[in-house]
Scaffold this active site. Structure first.
Site, short mmCIF file in Angstrom:
data_model
loop_
_atom_site.label_atom_id
_atom_site.label_comp_id
_atom_site.label_asym_id
_atom_site.label_seq_id
_atom_site.Cartn_x
_atom_site.Cartn_y
_atom_site.Cartn_z
N ARG A 1 0.83 -1.39 0.09
CA ARG A 1 0.00 0.01 0.08
C ARG A 1 0.83 1.20 -0.13
O ARG A 1 2.06 1.19 0.30
CB ARG A 1 -1.02 0.16 1.30
CG ARG A 1 -1.76 -1.18 1.20
CD ARG A 1 -2.77 -0.90 2.47
NE ARG A 1 -3.65 -2.24 2.82
CZ ARG A 1 -3.42 -3.41 3.19
NH1 ARG A 1 -2.06 -3.66 3.90
NH2 ARG A 1 -4.33 -4.18 3.41
N LYS B 1 -2.35 -1.75 7.58
CA LYS B 1 -3.82 -1.52 7.87
C LYS B 1 -4.24 -2.18 8.57
O LYS B 1 -5.31 -1.66 9.40
CB LYS B 1 -4.28 -1.58 6.38
CG LYS B 1 -5.77 -1.20 6.23
CD LYS B 1 -6.38 -1.20 5.00
CE LYS B 1 -7.98 -0.76 5.14
NZ LYS B 1 -8.40 -0.67 3.49
N HIS C 1 -3.99 3.07 -5.54
CA HIS C 1 -4.23 1.67 -5.10
C HIS C 1 -4.53 0.35 -5.85
O HIS C 1 -4.30 -0.53 -5.97
CB HIS C 1 -5.70 1.74 -4.16
CG HIS C 1 -5.65 0.71 -3.15
ND1 HIS C 1 -4.68 0.40 -1.99
CD2 HIS C 1 -6.59 -0.42 -3.13
CE1 HIS C 1 -5.21 -0.49 -1.18
NE2 HIS C 1 -6.35 -1.15 -2.08
N ARG D 1 -1.79 -1.78 -6.40
CA ARG D 1 -1.71 -3.19 -5.55
C ARG D 1 -2.79 -4.17 -6.32
O ARG D 1 -2.42 -5.37 -6.16
CB ARG D 1 -2.25 -2.37 -4.13
CG ARG D 1 -2.82 -3.87 -3.32
CD ARG D 1 -2.93 -3.12 -1.93
NE ARG D 1 -3.37 -4.18 -0.81
CZ ARG D 1 -2.68 -4.87 -0.27
NH1 ARG D 1 -1.40 -4.98 -0.29
NH2 ARG D 1 -3.32 -6.00 0.55
N HIS E 1 -3.25 -9.86 3.03
CA HIS E 1 -4.58 -9.91 3.36
C HIS E 1 -5.17 -11.17 4.32
O HIS E 1 -4.39 -12.04 4.11
CB HIS E 1 -5.28 -10.29 1.96
CG HIS E 1 -5.35 -9.31 0.85
ND1 HIS E 1 -4.60 -9.22 0.04
CD2 HIS E 1 -6.29 -8.31 0.96
CE1 HIS E 1 -4.87 -8.12 -0.82
NE2 HIS E 1 -5.78 -7.47 -0.25
N TYR F 1 -9.46 -8.72 -4.75
CA TYR F 1 -8.26 -7.98 -5.23
C TYR F 1 -7.61 -8.75 -6.45
O TYR F 1 -6.69 -8.13 -7.19
CB TYR F 1 -7.19 -7.70 -3.98
CG TYR F 1 -7.50 -6.40 -3.29
CD1 TYR F 1 -6.80 -5.46 -3.54
CD2 TYR F 1 -8.37 -6.87 -2.38
CE1 TYR F 1 -7.14 -4.25 -2.69
CE2 TYR F 1 -8.58 -5.62 -1.44
CZ TYR F 1 -8.07 -4.32 -1.70
OH TYR F 1 -8.33 -3.25 -1.13
#
Length: 354
Positions: free
Chosen positions: A207, A232, A300, A303, A326, A335
């Protein structure tokens, strides 16, 4: 027995003094209303079910959110604090004058529908996820008010309404031409850190905040790993670096203009307090996207692209999640968007092996 008196303003004030309970008073337009409230309140006290509601009746949502931003938000990450302040503005704009006691599920459902039908500053419809996050903030506010503030609230009205569906997530992928033009543009920018950051994002799937927050001791170019301490989801992880990513970090670590006392790999100019913070490139990124004719491409999305390429390269879901961070396979699935044309090639190669 309650004491009911007429005030100089012509209203009626009811005062209840009962042993074992705090003194309670409330003003009404008519004597009948004052008497009805007194009987009802005293009956609840006798039955042991009375709840002091005056706090929630006096406190508006605007004041409650301001208290939340003062007391609760500072315990969270700076990025979360900023996001909550933005969401609070919308809640205050539409519901700020309501008392917490008056915020029923119906009122909040109307807010949800109004927000979903409104346009953003860019003229685009407000997304489902934006409204979901606003409702999540409001819901947590009620939870804190019930559990910690002692306002006499008995339930959280947000829990009784339907939340907007989260949607399918973004599937924006870079075309080969877009990638070529993007890298060319960022690499010729006056500040080389922009090109380095974009390249690292595309190679690692990290990120933006994870990259710009890195300090020199967190990157080991020889072992080709970057150790992320602040993420995050608050789970530290170690990201393996491709040869290109390692070479890019090597260039960044050898940046000749880095001040001696600055440990950040990607650093900005000193602030008013004299402290250097991570390099902020949001403004230049927006200008660059417009110049390239890619206004819908977000940082983003790099990513998304990186994680999808890891999957396409043959890594397992578990291996990809250890790199991307994740926690759930469901989130990882959102994603990873594989190109159908790439899958066709893989299908052909599988059949060729038979």
């Amino acid at each position: 027995m309650a004491t009911i008196v007429k005030t100089p303003a012509g209203t009626w004030k009811a005062v209840i003094r009962k042993t074992g309970w705090p003194t309670n008073a409330k003003t009404f337009r008519t004597k009948r209303d004052a008497e009805d409230w007194s009987r009802r309140t005293e009956d609840e006290m006798v039955r042991g079910v009375y709840i002091q509601r005056s706090g929630s009746e006096r406190l508006t949502l605007e004041n409650a959110l301001q208290r939340y931003l003062r007391e609760v938000s500072p315990t969270k990450k700076p990025t979360t604090q900023k996001a909550e302040a933005t969401k609070a503005q919308q809640l205050i704009k539409h519901l700020g004058k309501y008392s917490l006691a008056a915020l029923s599920s119906e009122v909040i459902a109307n807010y949800r529908d109004t927000r979903l039908g409104s346009l953003t500053n860019r003229g685009q419809p407000t997304s489902n996820n934006t409204v979901r996050l606003e409702l999540a903030l409001l819901s947590h506010l009620f939870t804190v008010a019930i559990q910690e503030w002692g306002l006499g609230l008995t339930y959280n009205p947000v829990l009784n309404i339907r939340k907007p569906s989260p949607g399918e997530g973004r599937n924006r992928r870079l075309t080969a031409d877009e990638e070529r033009r993007l890298l060319k543009e960022v690499n010729k920018h006056s500040n080389p850190m922009l090109g380095w950051i974009v390249s690292i994002a595309l190679e690692t799937g990290m990120r933006s905040s994870e990259i710009t927050g890195l300090r020199r001791h967190q990157v080991d170019v020889k072992k080709r790993v970057a150790r992320l301490l602040v993420t995050k989801n608050d789970s530290a992880r170690t990201v393996p670096l491709s040869k290109l990513a390692a070479a890019t970090f090597q260039a960044a670590l050898q940046n000749p203009v880095r001040p001696i006392d600055c440990d950040l790999i990607f650093f900005g100019e000193p602030g008013k307090d004299g402290k250097r913070r991570p390099y902020a490139f949001t403004k230049i990124w927006g200008l660059l996207k417009s110049k390239l004719g890619m206004p819908d491409f977000r940082f983003h999305d790099l990513r998304h692209e990186a994680v999808s390429r890891l999957v396409e390269g043959g890594l397992s879901d578990q291996e990809v999640s250890s790199i991307s961070g994740h926690k759930s396979m469901q989130m990882l699935k959102r994603y990873t968007h594989l190109r159908a044309e790439d899958l066709v090639v893989r299908l052909d190669s599988l059949k060729a092996k038979k």
